[in-house]
Design a protein around this motif. Structure first.
Motif, PDB file in Angstrom:
ATOM      1  N   GLY A  43       0.830  -1.191   0.000  1.00 34.77           N
ATOM      2  CA  GLY A  43       0.000   0.000   0.000  1.00 34.77           C
ATOM      3  C   GLY A  43       0.869   1.247   0.000  1.00 34.77           C
ATOM      4  O   GLY A  43       2.081   1.195  -0.221  1.00 34.77           O
ATOM      5  N   SER A  44       0.268   2.383   0.302  1.00 35.71           N
ATOM      6  CA  SER A  44       0.985   3.667   0.178  1.00 35.71           C
ATOM      7  C   SER A  44       1.688   4.096   1.467  1.00 35.71           C
ATOM      8  O   SER A  44       2.703   4.793   1.425  1.00 35.71           O
ATOM      9  CB  SER A  44       0.003   4.763  -0.247  1.00 35.71           C
ATOM     10  OG  SER A  44      -1.053   4.835   0.700  1.00 35.71           O
ATOM     11  N   THR A  45       1.176   3.676   2.629  1.00 37.22           N
ATOM     12  CA  THR A  45       1.739   4.176   3.893  1.00 37.22           C
ATOM     13  C   THR A  45       3.243   3.939   4.025  1.00 37.22           C
ATOM     14  O   THR A  45       3.985   4.850   4.413  1.00 37.22           O
ATOM     15  CB  THR A  45       0.991   3.587   5.102  1.00 37.22           C
ATOM     16  OG1 THR A  45      -0.395   3.925   5.016  1.00 37.22           O
ATOM     17  CG2 THR A  45       1.556   4.092   6.419  1.00 37.22           C
ATOM     18  N   PRO A  46       3.745   2.743   3.704  1.00 38.59           N
ATOM     19  CA  PRO A  46       5.175   2.490   3.960  1.00 38.59           C
ATOM     20  C   PRO A  46       6.131   3.241   3.032  1.00 38.59           C
ATOM     21  O   PRO A  46       7.342   3.217   3.247  1.00 38.59           O
ATOM     22  CB  PRO A  46       5.324   0.984   3.800  1.00 38.59           C
ATOM     23  CG  PRO A  46       4.161   0.523   3.012  1.00 38.59           C
ATOM     24  CD  PRO A  46       3.074   1.517   3.193  1.00 38.59           C
ATOM     25  N   GLY A  71       4.343  -9.142   3.364  1.00 45.36           N
ATOM     26  CA  GLY A  71       3.146  -9.672   4.025  1.00 45.36           C
ATOM     27  C   GLY A  71       2.074 -10.011   3.009  1.00 45.36           C
ATOM     28  O   GLY A  71       1.214 -10.872   3.239  1.00 45.36           O
ATOM     29  N   ASP A  72       2.116  -9.317   1.880  1.00 43.43           N
ATOM     30  CA  ASP A  72       1.178  -9.629   0.813  1.00 43.43           C
ATOM     31  C   ASP A  72       1.648  -8.967  -0.470  1.00 43.43           C
ATOM     32  O   ASP A  72       2.493  -8.069  -0.456  1.00 43.43           O
ATOM     33  CB  ASP A  72      -0.249  -9.165   1.146  1.00 43.43           C
ATOM     34  CG  ASP A  72      -0.361  -7.656   1.189  1.00 43.43           C
ATOM     35  OD1 ASP A  72       0.508  -6.996   1.764  1.00 43.43           O
ATOM     36  OD2 ASP A  72      -1.337  -7.147   0.621  1.00 43.43           O
ATOM     37  N   GLU A  73       1.121  -9.428  -1.588  1.00 39.12           N
ATOM     38  CA  GLU A  73       1.481  -8.859  -2.890  1.00 39.12           C
ATOM     39  C   GLU A  73       0.292  -8.944  -3.814  1.00 39.12           C
ATOM     40  O   GLU A  73      -0.494  -9.909  -3.732  1.00 39.12           O
ATOM     41  CB  GLU A  73       2.672  -9.595  -3.481  1.00 39.12           C
ATOM     42  CG  GLU A  73       3.188  -9.028  -4.829  1.00 39.12           C
ATOM     43  CD  GLU A  73       3.600  -7.570  -4.753  1.00 39.12           C
ATOM     44  OE1 GLU A  73       4.810  -7.316  -4.595  1.00 39.12           O
ATOM     45  OE2 GLU A  73       2.718  -6.695  -4.834  1.00 39.12           O
ATOM     46  N   THR A 149      -6.066  -6.245   6.819  1.00 37.92           N
ATOM     47  CA  THR A 149      -4.626  -6.110   6.999  1.00 37.92           C
ATOM     48  C   THR A 149      -3.938  -7.174   6.159  1.00 37.92           C
ATOM     49  O   THR A 149      -4.568  -8.209   5.857  1.00 37.92           O
ATOM     50  CB  THR A 149      -4.211  -6.203   8.483  1.00 37.92           C
ATOM     51  OG1 THR A 149      -2.850  -5.756   8.618  1.00 37.92           O
ATOM     52  CG2 THR A 149      -4.380  -7.605   9.030  1.00 37.92           C
ATOM     53  N   ALA A 150      -2.716  -6.915   5.750  1.00 36.46           N
ATOM     54  CA  ALA A 150      -2.083  -7.701   4.688  1.00 36.46           C
ATOM     55  C   ALA A 150      -3.123  -7.735   3.562  1.00 36.46           C
ATOM     56  O   ALA A 150      -3.668  -6.690   3.215  1.00 36.46           O
ATOM     57  CB  ALA A 150      -1.638  -9.065   5.178  1.00 36.46           C
ATOM     58  N   SER A 151      -3.439  -8.916   3.035  1.00 35.76           N
ATOM     59  CA  SER A 151      -4.575  -8.954   2.107  1.00 35.76           C
ATOM     60  C   SER A 151      -5.639  -9.895   2.625  1.00 35.76           C
ATOM     61  O   SER A 151      -6.244 -10.686   1.890  1.00 35.76           O
ATOM     62  CB  SER A 151      -4.115  -9.358   0.697  1.00 35.76           C
ATOM     63  OG  SER A 151      -3.568  -8.242   0.020  1.00 35.76           O
ATOM     64  N   GLU A 200      -8.557   9.032   7.651  1.00 38.55           N
ATOM     65  CA  GLU A 200      -9.511   8.019   7.157  1.00 38.55           C
ATOM     66  C   GLU A 200      -9.382   6.696   7.916  1.00 38.55           C
ATOM     67  O   GLU A 200     -10.260   5.834   7.827  1.00 38.55           O
ATOM     68  CB  GLU A 200      -9.328   7.796   5.649  1.00 38.55           C
ATOM     69  CG  GLU A 200      -8.059   7.083   5.212  1.00 38.55           C
ATOM     70  CD  GLU A 200      -6.848   8.002   5.171  1.00 38.55           C
ATOM     71  OE1 GLU A 200      -6.969   9.178   5.601  1.00 38.55           O
ATOM     72  OE2 GLU A 200      -5.776   7.533   4.747  1.00 38.55           O
ATOM     73  N   LYS A 201      -8.320   6.538   8.683  1.00 38.36           N
ATOM     74  CA  LYS A 201      -8.162   5.281   9.455  1.00 38.36           C
ATOM     75  C   LYS A 201      -8.592   5.449  10.917  1.00 38.36           C
ATOM     76  O   LYS A 201      -8.642   4.470  11.672  1.00 38.36           O
ATOM     77  CB  LYS A 201      -6.690   4.849   9.421  1.00 38.36           C
ATOM     78  CG  LYS A 201      -6.065   4.784   8.040  1.00 38.36           C
ATOM     79  CD  LYS A 201      -6.597   3.630   7.203  1.00 38.36           C
ATOM     80  CE  LYS A 201      -6.050   3.650   5.786  1.00 38.36           C
ATOM     81  NZ  LYS A 201      -4.680   3.198   5.645  1.00 38.36           N
ATOM     82  N   ALA A 202      -8.893   6.674  11.337  1.00 39.77           N
ATOM     83  CA  ALA A 202      -9.137   6.955  12.766  1.00 39.77           C
ATOM     84  C   ALA A 202     -10.269   6.108  13.341  1.00 39.77           C
ATOM     85  O   ALA A 202     -10.157   5.578  14.457  1.00 39.77           O
ATOM     86  CB  ALA A 202      -9.430   8.444  12.951  1.00 39.77           C
TER      87      ALA A 202
HETATM   88  C1  6PG Z   1      -1.677  -3.750   0.266  1.00 42.44           C
HETATM   89  C2  6PG Z   1      -1.381  -3.744   1.739  1.00 42.44           C
HETATM   90  C3  6PG Z   1      -2.616  -3.418   2.513  1.00 42.44           C
HETATM   91  C4  6PG Z   1      -2.369  -2.024   3.017  1.00 42.44           C
HETATM   92  C5  6PG Z   1      -3.626  -1.387   3.515  1.00 42.44           C
HETATM   93  C6  6PG Z   1      -3.370   0.087   3.817  1.00 42.44           C
HETATM   94  O1  6PG Z   1      -1.128  -4.578  -0.465  1.00 42.44           O
HETATM   95  O2  6PG Z   1      -2.427  -2.830  -0.126  1.00 42.44           O
HETATM   96  O3  6PG Z   1      -0.682  -4.706   2.227  1.00 42.44           O
HETATM   97  O4  6PG Z   1      -2.902  -4.262   3.582  1.00 42.44           O
HETATM   98  O5  6PG Z   1      -1.408  -2.086   4.063  1.00 42.44           O
HETATM   99  O6  6PG Z   1      -4.598  -1.488   2.489  1.00 42.44           O
HETATM  100  O7  6PG Z   1      -3.032   0.701   2.591  1.00 42.44           O
HETATM  101  P1  6PG Z   1      -2.545   2.230   2.553  1.00 42.44           P
HETATM  102  O8  6PG Z   1      -1.224   2.259   3.255  1.00 42.44           O
HETATM  103  O9  6PG Z   1      -2.423   2.532   1.080  1.00 42.44           O
HETATM  104  O10 6PG Z   1      -3.611   3.032   3.261  1.00 42.44           O
END
Ligand code: 6PG
Length: 242
Positions: A43-46, A71-73, A149-151, A200-202
């Protein structure tokens, strides 16, 4: 919320990235192990974390000890803009001195079911196990605004208790196939970092941390390490309602 959880609130996403980056470096430095196995979130957070690690710790001398997993792809080619591998490699892994064999990519271009089995096998062969499940030194997780979380999505909740290390999941909105770690592996980690930022996650964070009934439909609610420790790294926006 379990009492062996640490919640760390930092004012901005950038400073959350810095704090998580420092925690990763400290974990590797203090591990006392020849090898440290870390599963990255997507996702975008990391992205901020990866850029910070590349910028501040490019010359960290122990990257060769670290094995990076996911953790996922998403089941897309590694060059796709949707690839979690591509994002981590472009922003971070391509910038540090780490042996290629230490990067354990989920092959998004492969047949999903075959890749879930192959990745499970690669994890089994590489990691120590405890109670019959592989042990990651650290798993970094994100939180979806639907509580996934993950997928592992609310519509795939059964994956949390799967007897497999990895499974194929299907994104509920797009139908995109994903390969994901399952709940028993996640909860077998020595450390789990939830890294969550943004307004949006609060609501999800608050519902999970306050054990609200509605949280029982969120896969993230069931991330409770069996022997390890759970840390929530939040910015002020994501922490606003706790
Ligand atoms: C993915 C992630 C997923 C992600 C959350 C949060 O492959 O998208 O592993 O679990 O961590 O959807 O996504 P954002 O960081 O983009 O909000």
């Amino acid at each position: 919320m379990e009492n062996d959880v640490e919640v760390k609130i930092t004012e901005s996403p950038k400073n959350v990235a810095k704090r998580v980056g420092k925690a990763i470096i400290e974990l590797v430095k203090n591990s006392g192990q020849q090898r440290v196995d870390i599963a990255l979130s997507g996702g975008s957070t990391p992205k901020k974390l990866f850029k910070h690690l590349a910028k501040k710790y490019q010359d960290f001398p122990d990257w060769h000890k670290v094995h990076f997993w996911w953790g996922d792809e998403r089941c897309v080619p590694p060059g796709s803009k949707e690839s979690n591998f591509r994002m981590a490699h472009k922003a971070f892994l391509s910038q540090i001195a780490i042996p290629a064999e230490n990067i354990h990519r989920i092959k998004g271009e492969a047949n999903p079911e075959q890749e879930a089995a192959r990745y499970s096998d690669e994890i089994s062969k590489n990691l120590n196990d405890l109670d019959g499940w592989p042990v990651f030194d650290l798993i970094i997780l994100g939180l979806g605004d639907d509580g996934h979380t993950a997928s592992i999505f609310p519509s795939n909740m059964q994956l949390f208790d799967s007897e497999q290390i990895c499974e194929v999941a299907i994104h509920p909105d797009t139908g995109q196939k994903r390969v994901t770690l399952t709940g028993r592996v996640i909860n077998n980690a020595n450390k789990i970092f939830f890294m969550v930022t943004g307004m949006e996650k609060a609501s999800r964070v608050s519902e999970i941390m306050n054990n609200e009934d509605v949280a029982m439909q969120y896969p993230a609610y069931y991330v409770i390490p069996g022997h390890g420790k759970l840390y929530w790294y939040l910015d002020q926006e994501a922490a606003e309602m706790i």
